[in-house]
Write an enzyme that holds these catalytic residues in place. Structure first.
Site, PDB file in Angstrom:
ATOM      1  N   HIS A 146       0.834  -1.209   0.000  1.00  0.00           N
ATOM      2  CA  HIS A 146       0.000   0.000   0.000  1.00  0.00           C
ATOM      3  C   HIS A 146       0.862   1.250   0.000  1.00  0.00           C
ATOM      4  O   HIS A 146       2.034   1.224   0.370  1.00  0.00           O
ATOM      5  CB  HIS A 146      -0.948   0.031   1.203  1.00  0.00           C
ATOM      6  CG  HIS A 146      -0.265   0.118   2.539  1.00  0.00           C
ATOM      7  ND1 HIS A 146       0.105  -0.985   3.271  1.00  0.00           N
ATOM      8  CD2 HIS A 146       0.107   1.186   3.285  1.00  0.00           C
ATOM      9  CE1 HIS A 146       0.655  -0.606   4.414  1.00  0.00           C
ATOM     10  NE2 HIS A 146       0.681   0.707   4.445  1.00  0.00           N
ATOM     11  N   GLU A 186      -8.109   4.888   9.718  1.00  0.00           N
ATOM     12  CA  GLU A 186      -7.638   4.646   8.349  1.00  0.00           C
ATOM     13  C   GLU A 186      -8.606   3.827   7.530  1.00  0.00           C
ATOM     14  O   GLU A 186      -9.447   3.110   8.065  1.00  0.00           O
ATOM     15  CB  GLU A 186      -6.242   4.005   8.367  1.00  0.00           C
ATOM     16  CG  GLU A 186      -6.093   2.777   9.249  1.00  0.00           C
ATOM     17  CD  GLU A 186      -6.187   1.458   8.518  1.00  0.00           C
ATOM     18  OE1 GLU A 186      -6.474   1.468   7.309  1.00  0.00           O
ATOM     19  OE2 GLU A 186      -6.025   0.420   9.169  1.00  0.00           O
ATOM     20  N   GLN A 188      -3.898   3.490   1.186  1.00  0.00           N
ATOM     21  CA  GLN A 188      -4.311   3.599   2.591  1.00  0.00           C
ATOM     22  C   GLN A 188      -4.422   5.084   2.950  1.00  0.00           C
ATOM     23  O   GLN A 188      -3.445   5.812   2.891  1.00  0.00           O
ATOM     24  CB  GLN A 188      -3.260   2.938   3.490  1.00  0.00           C
ATOM     25  CG  GLN A 188      -3.607   2.971   4.976  1.00  0.00           C
ATOM     26  CD  GLN A 188      -2.482   2.393   5.813  1.00  0.00           C
ATOM     27  OE1 GLN A 188      -1.345   2.850   5.723  1.00  0.00           O
ATOM     28  NE2 GLN A 188      -2.782   1.391   6.611  1.00  0.00           N
ATOM     29  N   HIS A 218       3.919   7.178   3.691  1.00  0.00           N
ATOM     30  CA  HIS A 218       4.830   6.030   3.702  1.00  0.00           C
ATOM     31  C   HIS A 218       4.492   5.061   2.573  1.00  0.00           C
ATOM     32  O   HIS A 218       3.407   5.116   1.990  1.00  0.00           O
ATOM     33  CB  HIS A 218       4.780   5.304   5.052  1.00  0.00           C
ATOM     34  CG  HIS A 218       3.479   4.625   5.360  1.00  0.00           C
ATOM     35  ND1 HIS A 218       2.483   5.214   6.104  1.00  0.00           N
ATOM     36  CD2 HIS A 218       3.004   3.392   5.030  1.00  0.00           C
ATOM     37  CE1 HIS A 218       1.466   4.366   6.216  1.00  0.00           C
ATOM     38  NE2 HIS A 218       1.751   3.260   5.575  1.00  0.00           N
ATOM     39  N   GLU A 243       7.514   0.728   5.315  1.00  0.00           N
ATOM     40  CA  GLU A 243       6.835  -0.245   6.170  1.00  0.00           C
ATOM     41  C   GLU A 243       6.922  -1.627   5.535  1.00  0.00           C
ATOM     42  O   GLU A 243       6.760  -1.762   4.316  1.00  0.00           O
ATOM     43  CB  GLU A 243       5.363   0.178   6.324  1.00  0.00           C
ATOM     44  CG  GLU A 243       4.520  -0.727   7.185  1.00  0.00           C
ATOM     45  CD  GLU A 243       3.040  -0.297   7.210  1.00  0.00           C
ATOM     46  OE1 GLU A 243       2.723   0.844   6.817  1.00  0.00           O
ATOM     47  OE2 GLU A 243       2.219  -1.124   7.615  1.00  0.00           O
TER      48      GLU A 243
HETATM   49  C1  MC0 Z   1       8.763  12.131   9.950  1.00  0.00           C
HETATM   50  N1  MC0 Z   1       9.773  12.312   9.090  1.00  0.00           N
HETATM   51  C2  MC0 Z   1       9.463  11.739   7.927  1.00  0.00           C
HETATM   52  C3  MC0 Z   1       8.173  11.185   8.106  1.00  0.00           C
HETATM   53  N2  MC0 Z   1       7.765  11.438   9.378  1.00  0.00           N
HETATM   54  N3  MC0 Z   1      10.132  11.631   6.765  1.00  0.00           N
HETATM   55  C4  MC0 Z   1       9.508  10.976   5.751  1.00  0.00           C
HETATM   56  N4  MC0 Z   1       8.274  10.432   5.854  1.00  0.00           N
HETATM   57  C5  MC0 Z   1       7.582  10.518   7.008  1.00  0.00           C
HETATM   58  N5  MC0 Z   1       6.384   9.977   7.094  1.00  0.00           N
HETATM   59  C6  MC0 Z   1      11.009  13.042   9.336  1.00  0.00           C
HETATM   60  C7  MC0 Z   1      10.709  14.449   9.831  1.00  0.00           C
HETATM   61  O1  MC0 Z   1      10.492  15.313   8.746  1.00  0.00           O
HETATM   62  C8  MC0 Z   1      11.956  14.782  10.601  1.00  0.00           C
HETATM   63  O2  MC0 Z   1      12.986  15.153   9.705  1.00  0.00           O
HETATM   64  C9  MC0 Z   1      12.342  13.448  11.225  1.00  0.00           C
HETATM   65  O3  MC0 Z   1      11.734  12.435  10.406  1.00  0.00           O
HETATM   66  C10 MC0 Z   1      11.830  13.317  12.646  1.00  0.00           C
HETATM   67  O4  MC0 Z   1      10.446  13.557  12.620  1.00  0.00           O
HETATM   68  P1  MC0 Z   1       9.579  14.140  13.826  1.00  0.00           P
HETATM   69  O5  MC0 Z   1       8.434  14.832  13.265  1.00  0.00           O
HETATM   70  O6  MC0 Z   1      10.472  14.859  14.790  1.00  0.00           O
HETATM   71  O7  MC0 Z   1       9.003  12.876  14.520  1.00  0.00           O
HETATM   72  P2  MC0 Z   1       9.643  11.693  15.335  1.00  0.00           P
HETATM   73  O8  MC0 Z   1      11.115  11.591  15.223  1.00  0.00           O
HETATM   74  O9  MC0 Z   1       9.036  11.745  16.696  1.00  0.00           O
HETATM   75  O10 MC0 Z   1       8.988  10.460  14.525  1.00  0.00           O
HETATM   76  C11 MC0 Z   1       9.269  10.192  13.174  1.00  0.00           C
HETATM   77  C12 MC0 Z   1       9.056   8.693  12.969  1.00  0.00           C
HETATM   78  C13 MC0 Z   1       7.622   8.376  13.468  1.00  0.00           C
HETATM   79  C14 MC0 Z   1       9.215   8.375  11.494  1.00  0.00           C
HETATM   80  C15 MC0 Z   1      10.095   7.915  13.800  1.00  0.00           C
HETATM   81  O11 MC0 Z   1       6.683   9.114  12.718  1.00  0.00           O
HETATM   82  C16 MC0 Z   1       7.271   6.928  13.437  1.00  0.00           C
HETATM   83  O12 MC0 Z   1       7.622   6.146  14.334  1.00  0.00           O
HETATM   84  N6  MC0 Z   1       6.555   6.469  12.377  1.00  0.00           N
HETATM   85  C17 MC0 Z   1       6.161   5.057  12.263  1.00  0.00           C
HETATM   86  C18 MC0 Z   1       4.749   4.833  12.726  1.00  0.00           C
HETATM   87  C19 MC0 Z   1       3.729   5.588  11.920  1.00  0.00           C
HETATM   88  O13 MC0 Z   1       4.060   6.439  11.091  1.00  0.00           O
HETATM   89  N7  MC0 Z   1       2.436   5.311  12.162  1.00  0.00           N
HETATM   90  C20 MC0 Z   1       1.326   5.875  11.436  1.00  0.00           C
HETATM   91  C21 MC0 Z   1       0.892   5.015  10.308  1.00  0.00           C
HETATM   92  P3  MC0 Z   1      13.842  16.484   9.942  1.00  0.00           P
HETATM   93  O14 MC0 Z   1      14.775  16.519   8.763  1.00  0.00           O
HETATM   94  O15 MC0 Z   1      12.839  17.591   9.990  1.00  0.00           O
HETATM   95  O16 MC0 Z   1      14.542  16.232  11.256  1.00  0.00           O
HETATM   96  S1  MC0 Z   1       0.196   3.515  10.933  1.00  0.00           S
HETATM   97  C22 MC0 Z   1      -0.066   2.519   9.628  1.00  0.00           C
HETATM   98  O17 MC0 Z   1       0.208   2.899   8.539  1.00  0.00           O
HETATM   99  C23 MC0 Z   1      -0.688   1.146   9.933  1.00  0.00           C
HETATM  100  C24 MC0 Z   1      -2.066   1.314  10.487  1.00  0.00           C
HETATM  101  C25 MC0 Z   1      -0.696   0.224   8.719  1.00  0.00           C
HETATM  102  O18 MC0 Z   1      -0.110   0.521   7.671  1.00  0.00           O
HETATM  103  O19 MC0 Z   1      -1.304  -0.844   8.811  1.00  0.00           O
END
Ligand code: MC0
Length: 140
Positions: free
Chosen positions: A7, A43, A59, A83, A133
């Site tokens: 996705h 979602e 998604q 993502h 992912e």
């Molecule tokens: C954040 N950053 C990204 C991003 N989100 N870069 C690309 N794509 C994304 N989606 C970048 C920011 O711009 C920043 O870069 C740096 O990563 C740190 O971001 P932050 O805003 O300070 O946030 P953090 O560090 O607290 O968290 C970022 C992180 C987090 C990616 C670790 O979002 C995470 O754990 N994501 C995984 C879980 C998730 O996204 N869940 C929702 C979908 P700079 O350069 O400004 O420092 S759940 C889902 O999709 C499930 C239901 C499914 O598929 O089944």
């Protein structure tokens, strides 16, 4: 390692409005709606195509609050691609292989994803700015 693009995750402010857009513009059909409290999202999965490696979806993701991953993404970057989810046969095996190549895993162990999948995220900073992912679909 990858079987398909499972996705593309798209962040949006209003899930219902975005579903209506994807349905009326592209003719896509919603096959699942869930609230995932642990991931902080409401979602919907919209069916795109079936292939040899399995099914692909769009998604649509609406944050449950501004402090969630998708909430922070929307505040910083606005709506758009959040993502890419790749289908794998064995998520734990894929995680180990990828970690061994130096890519940081966000999740230490697989988590619960959409439609009963086991999922794990890779850090976008180690994947050229793309939040990635891994998705293992549930066994039929
Ligand atoms: C954040 N950053 C990204 C991003 N989100 N870069 C690309 N794509 C994304 N989606 C970048 C920011 O711009 C920043 O870069 C740096 O990563 C740190 O971001 P932050 O805003 O300070 O946030 P953090 O560090 O607290 O968290 C970022 C992180 C987090 C990616 C670790 O979002 C995470 O754990 N994501 C995984 C879980 C998730 O996204 N869940 C929702 C979908 P700079 O350069 O400004 O420092 S759940 C889902 O999709 C499930 C239901 C499914 O598929 O089944």
């Amino acid at each position: 390692m990858f079987l398909r693009i499972d996705h593309v995750g798209i962040a949006c402010h209003n899930l219902e409005e975005k579903i209506e857009f994807y349905e009326s513009t592209f003719g896509l059909v919603v096959v699942s709606r869930e609230v995932n409290e642990a991931q902080g999202v409401r979602e919907a999965m919209l069916h795109v195509a079936d292939g040899e490696g399995g099914t692909s979806y769009v998604q649509l993701l609406e944050p449950l609050s501004p402090e969630t991953a998708v909430g922070k993404f929307l505040a910083k970057r606005g709506e758009g691609v959040h993502h890419i989810g790749y289908g794998v046969a064995d998520v734990s095996k894929a995680m180990a292989e990828i970690a061994a190549k130096g890519v940081r895993l966000i999740d230490e162990r697989p988590r619960h994803g959409s439609m009963g999948a086991s999922i794990a995220f890779l850090h976008p900073k180690d994947v050229g700015g793309v939040l990635t992912e891994l998705v293992e679909a549930p066994r039929a």
